[in-house]
Design a protein around this motif. Structure first.
Motif, PDB file in Angstrom:
ATOM      1  N   GLN A 255       0.823  -1.202   0.000  1.00 40.93           N
ATOM      2  CA  GLN A 255       0.000   0.000   0.000  1.00 40.93           C
ATOM      3  C   GLN A 255       0.864   1.262   0.000  1.00 40.93           C
ATOM      4  OE1 GLN A 255      -3.423  -0.610   2.874  1.00 40.93           O
ATOM      5  NE2 GLN A 255      -2.187  -2.438   3.275  1.00 40.93           N
ATOM      6  N   ALA A 256       2.005   1.200   0.702  1.00 41.53           N
ATOM      7  CA  ALA A 256       2.920   2.342   0.683  1.00 41.53           C
ATOM      8  C   ALA A 256       3.482   2.565  -0.713  1.00 41.53           C
ATOM      9  CB  ALA A 256       4.044   2.106   1.684  1.00 41.53           C
ATOM     10  N   LEU A 257       3.755   1.481  -1.444  1.00 43.87           N
ATOM     11  CA  LEU A 257       4.246   1.618  -2.818  1.00 43.87           C
ATOM     12  C   LEU A 257       3.194   2.258  -3.719  1.00 43.87           C
ATOM     13  CD1 LEU A 257       6.110  -1.784  -3.315  1.00 43.87           C
ATOM     14  CD2 LEU A 257       7.129   0.491  -3.039  1.00 43.87           C
ATOM     15  N   VAL A 258       1.919   1.888  -3.500  1.00 43.48           N
ATOM     16  CA  VAL A 258       0.850   2.501  -4.290  1.00 43.48           C
ATOM     17  C   VAL A 258       0.777   3.999  -4.002  1.00 43.48           C
ATOM     18  CG1 VAL A 258      -1.633   2.546  -4.701  1.00 43.48           C
ATOM     19  CG2 VAL A 258      -0.461   0.363  -4.430  1.00 43.48           C
ATOM     20  N   HIS A 298     -12.213 -11.084  -9.673  1.00 43.30           N
ATOM     21  CA  HIS A 298     -11.613 -10.571 -10.898  1.00 43.30           C
ATOM     22  C   HIS A 298     -11.567  -9.048 -10.882  1.00 43.30           C
ATOM     23  CE1 HIS A 298     -11.470 -14.377 -13.211  1.00 43.30           C
ATOM     24  NE2 HIS A 298     -12.499 -14.698 -12.443  1.00 43.30           N
ATOM     25  N   ILE A 299     -10.418  -8.499 -11.272  1.00 42.41           N
ATOM     26  CA  ILE A 299     -10.267  -7.065 -11.539  1.00 42.41           C
ATOM     27  C   ILE A 299      -9.652  -6.961 -12.926  1.00 42.41           C
ATOM     28  CG2 ILE A 299      -9.341  -4.865 -10.738  1.00 42.41           C
ATOM     29  CD1 ILE A 299      -8.899  -6.069  -8.031  1.00 42.41           C
ATOM     30  N   GLY A 300     -10.479  -6.699 -13.919  1.00 47.24           N
ATOM     31  CA  GLY A 300      -9.976  -6.722 -15.285  1.00 47.24           C
ATOM     32  C   GLY A 300      -9.512  -8.124 -15.643  1.00 47.24           C
ATOM     33  N   ASP A 301      -8.243  -8.238 -16.050  1.00 43.82           N
ATOM     34  CA  ASP A 301      -7.674  -9.540 -16.395  1.00 43.82           C
ATOM     35  C   ASP A 301      -7.048 -10.234 -15.191  1.00 43.82           C
ATOM     36  OD1 ASP A 301      -8.423  -9.253 -19.043  1.00 43.82           O
ATOM     37  OD2 ASP A 301      -6.560  -8.214 -19.584  1.00 43.82           O
ATOM     38  N   ALA A 302      -7.011  -9.588 -14.068  1.00 42.00           N
ATOM     39  CA  ALA A 302      -6.434 -10.195 -12.865  1.00 42.00           C
ATOM     40  C   ALA A 302      -7.476 -11.071 -12.192  1.00 42.00           C
ATOM     41  CB  ALA A 302      -5.953  -9.108 -11.905  1.00 42.00           C
ATOM     42  N   SER A 303      -7.001 -12.153 -11.563  1.00 41.72           N
ATOM     43  CA  SER A 303      -7.885 -13.055 -10.831  1.00 41.72           C
ATOM     44  C   SER A 303      -7.198 -13.475  -9.542  1.00 41.72           C
ATOM     45  CB  SER A 303      -8.236 -14.281 -11.675  1.00 41.72           C
ATOM     46  OG  SER A 303      -7.074 -15.033 -11.964  1.00 41.72           O
ATOM     47  N   HIS A 310      -3.347 -14.511 -10.164  1.00 38.89           N
ATOM     48  CA  HIS A 310      -2.807 -14.025 -11.437  1.00 38.89           C
ATOM     49  C   HIS A 310      -3.030 -12.521 -11.483  1.00 38.89           C
ATOM     50  CE1 HIS A 310      -1.787 -13.634 -15.635  1.00 38.89           C
ATOM     51  NE2 HIS A 310      -2.964 -13.104 -15.887  1.00 38.89           N
ATOM     52  N   LEU A 311      -1.936 -11.768 -11.390  1.00 40.46           N
ATOM     53  CA  LEU A 311      -2.040 -10.316 -11.300  1.00 40.46           C
ATOM     54  C   LEU A 311      -1.556  -9.645 -12.575  1.00 40.46           C
ATOM     55  CD1 LEU A 311      -0.865  -9.434  -7.659  1.00 40.46           C
ATOM     56  CD2 LEU A 311      -3.186  -9.658  -8.556  1.00 40.46           C
ATOM     57  N   VAL A 312      -2.175  -8.537 -12.883  1.00 43.76           N
ATOM     58  CA  VAL A 312      -1.755  -7.575 -13.910  1.00 43.76           C
ATOM     59  C   VAL A 312      -1.697  -6.226 -13.206  1.00 43.76           C
ATOM     60  CG1 VAL A 312      -2.776  -8.917 -15.785  1.00 43.76           C
ATOM     61  CG2 VAL A 312      -4.143  -7.170 -14.621  1.00 43.76           C
ATOM     62  N   PRO A 313      -1.164  -5.192 -13.851  1.00 42.63           N
ATOM     63  CA  PRO A 313      -1.175  -3.878 -13.195  1.00 42.63           C
ATOM     64  C   PRO A 313      -2.579  -3.473 -12.765  1.00 42.63           C
ATOM     65  CG  PRO A 313       0.274  -3.829 -15.091  1.00 42.63           C
ATOM     66  CD  PRO A 313      -0.406  -5.161 -15.114  1.00 42.63           C
ATOM     67  N   PRO A 318      -4.904   2.501  -3.045  1.00 43.84           N
ATOM     68  CA  PRO A 318      -4.183   1.899  -1.902  1.00 43.84           C
ATOM     69  C   PRO A 318      -4.870   0.656  -1.347  1.00 43.84           C
ATOM     70  CG  PRO A 318      -4.266   4.281  -1.685  1.00 43.84           C
ATOM     71  CD  PRO A 318      -5.125   3.938  -2.857  1.00 43.84           C
ATOM     72  N   LEU A 319      -6.195   0.601  -1.397  1.00 41.40           N
ATOM     73  CA  LEU A 319      -6.907  -0.550  -0.863  1.00 41.40           C
ATOM     74  C   LEU A 319      -6.524  -1.840  -1.584  1.00 41.40           C
ATOM     75  CD1 LEU A 319      -9.094  -1.557   1.109  1.00 41.40           C
ATOM     76  CD2 LEU A 319     -10.779  -1.080  -0.675  1.00 41.40           C
ATOM     77  N   LEU A 320      -6.201  -1.735  -2.886  1.00 41.70           N
ATOM     78  CA  LEU A 320      -5.841  -2.931  -3.645  1.00 41.70           C
ATOM     79  C   LEU A 320      -4.453  -3.444  -3.283  1.00 41.70           C
ATOM     80  CD1 LEU A 320      -7.270  -2.014  -7.155  1.00 41.70           C
ATOM     81  CD2 LEU A 320      -8.287  -3.443  -5.379  1.00 41.70           C
ATOM     82  N   GLY A 321      -3.734  -2.713  -2.446  1.00 39.64           N
ATOM     83  CA  GLY A 321      -2.445  -3.213  -1.972  1.00 39.64           C
ATOM     84  C   GLY A 321      -2.563  -4.416  -1.073  1.00 39.64           C
ATOM     85  N   VAL A 322      -3.770  -4.709  -0.582  1.00 39.07           N
ATOM     86  CA  VAL A 322      -3.952  -5.895   0.267  1.00 39.07           C
ATOM     87  C   VAL A 322      -3.941  -7.174  -0.545  1.00 39.07           C
ATOM     88  CG1 VAL A 322      -5.301  -4.529   1.909  1.00 39.07           C
ATOM     89  CG2 VAL A 322      -6.487  -5.829   0.146  1.00 39.07           C
TER      90      VAL A 322
END
Length: 335
Positions: A255-258, A298-303, A310-313, A318-322
């Motif tokens: 989350q800090a990186l985001v 699913h978030i876009g192509d990520a699952s 399986h992650l994509v950008p 910040p919440l998605l940093g979890v």
């Protein structure tokens, strides 16, 4: 002198008869008098009030439905006005911001610049539904009739349709100037009605639903089953909240990186990013429930699931940093 004409006989017989009469009369007790007075006052009040007319019933139920909607609407007006003033945006944007905010509160998609955003935060809708359900419960928890419920149902349908129609027309008018479009009217009204009808069902409460089931010869097991399902869902949400809290702690560096990805984030910008994360928190909570039950998020192509990730950008929220980068071998134990 006979006994009948004797003065002594008259004088002695008179008091005895009067004494017997006095012994038969009893004075009313104070408590009985108070009860009689109370009953009389209640009877007068009922006669003065008279039967409830459809006009008075419709007025009462109108305010039950309209007040939460108007409170939410004018709250959005205040927020939109503050945003326009703090960002020094043109004041002509204010009606568009208000209408678009009301659409988002009713879970309608945002269409602007040829892009449609349908993954909307559900926290504003939850707040509106919570206010409406609470107002409905307070209005009918003590005494309600079938006609009251019919009037309430009518306003639950009419009020959101009117407000959605006003907001849709405001966006249609703004679309003549700005690069945006109002969402499809039919699905937008359907979403608003689902939200309001759900709030009505919750606000009526289990006791009233059991009484209606008994009246219309419906098995009580139906209502008890729904109550049990809601309790189970709340328990699942509580477990998901614990899991998210653990992920928040262990993945705090992500989350800090985001946050570092924003070059100049301070003041209003920082508040907006954190606020947007909080708005999407119920969405992530529901997704976590689905993952714990074995499905994928699913978030876009990520699952994301308990078995693989399986992650994509991802969007810079910040919440998605979890979201973990990989699925731990022990994660299946959470199933």
């Amino acid at each position: 002198m006979s006994k009948n004409t004797s003065p002594q006989s008259r004088s002695t017989s008179g008091p005895r008869s009067s004494a017997r009469g006095r012994g038969k009369v009893k004075a009313a007790s104070p408590s009985a008098a108070r009860v009689a007075k109370t009953v009389g006052e209640e009877s007068k009040a009922r006669r003065a009030t008279g039967p409830v007319t459809w006009g008075s019933r419709l007025r009462r139920m109108f305010f039950v439905v309209a007040v939460p909607n108007l409170v939410a609407f004018f709250s959005l007006v205040v927020i939109a006005l503050a945003t326009v003033l703090l960002t020094t945006s043109p004041s002509a944007w204010l009606p568009t911001a208000i209408a678009q905010s009301w659409m988002v509160t009713n879970l309608a998609p945002v269409v602007a610049g040829g892009i449609t955003i349908s993954a909307l935060p559900i926290l504003p809708a939850l707040i509106l539904g919570w206010m409406l359900a609470g107002n409905v419960h307070r209005a009918i928890k003590d005494k309600v009739s079938i006609n009251d419920l019919l009037a309430l149902l009518g306003w639950v349908i009419v009020v959101p349709v009117i407000l959605i129609g006003i907001a849709w027309f405001m966006l249609w008018d703004a679309a003549q100037v700005y690069d945006l479009s109002p969402p499809p009217l039919g699905p937008t009204i359907a979403r608003a009605l689902v939200l309001h009808l759900t709030a009505l069902v919750i606000g009526m409460g289990p006791r009233l639903w059991r009484a209606l089931a008994k009246r219309y010869k419906v098995s009580r097991a139906v209502v008890d089953g729904v109550v049990l399902a809601v309790q189970s869902l709340l328990a699942l949400l509580a477990v998901a909240a614990v899991v998210l809290l653990a992920l928040f702690i262990f993945n705090f560096d992500n989350q800090a990186l985001v946050m570092d990805s924003y070059p100049h984030l301070a003041g209003l910008g920082l508040f907006s990013v954190i606020g947007l994360s909080l708005l999407y928190l119920p969405n992530i909570l529901i997704a976590a429930v689905g993952v714990l039950l074995g499905s994928e998020f699913h978030i876009g192509d990520a699952s994301v699931s308990l078995f693989s990730v399986h992650l994509v950008p991802l969007p810079p929220l910040p919440l998605l940093g979890v979201v973990p980068g990989t699925a731990a071998p022990w994660a299946i134990g959470l199933l």
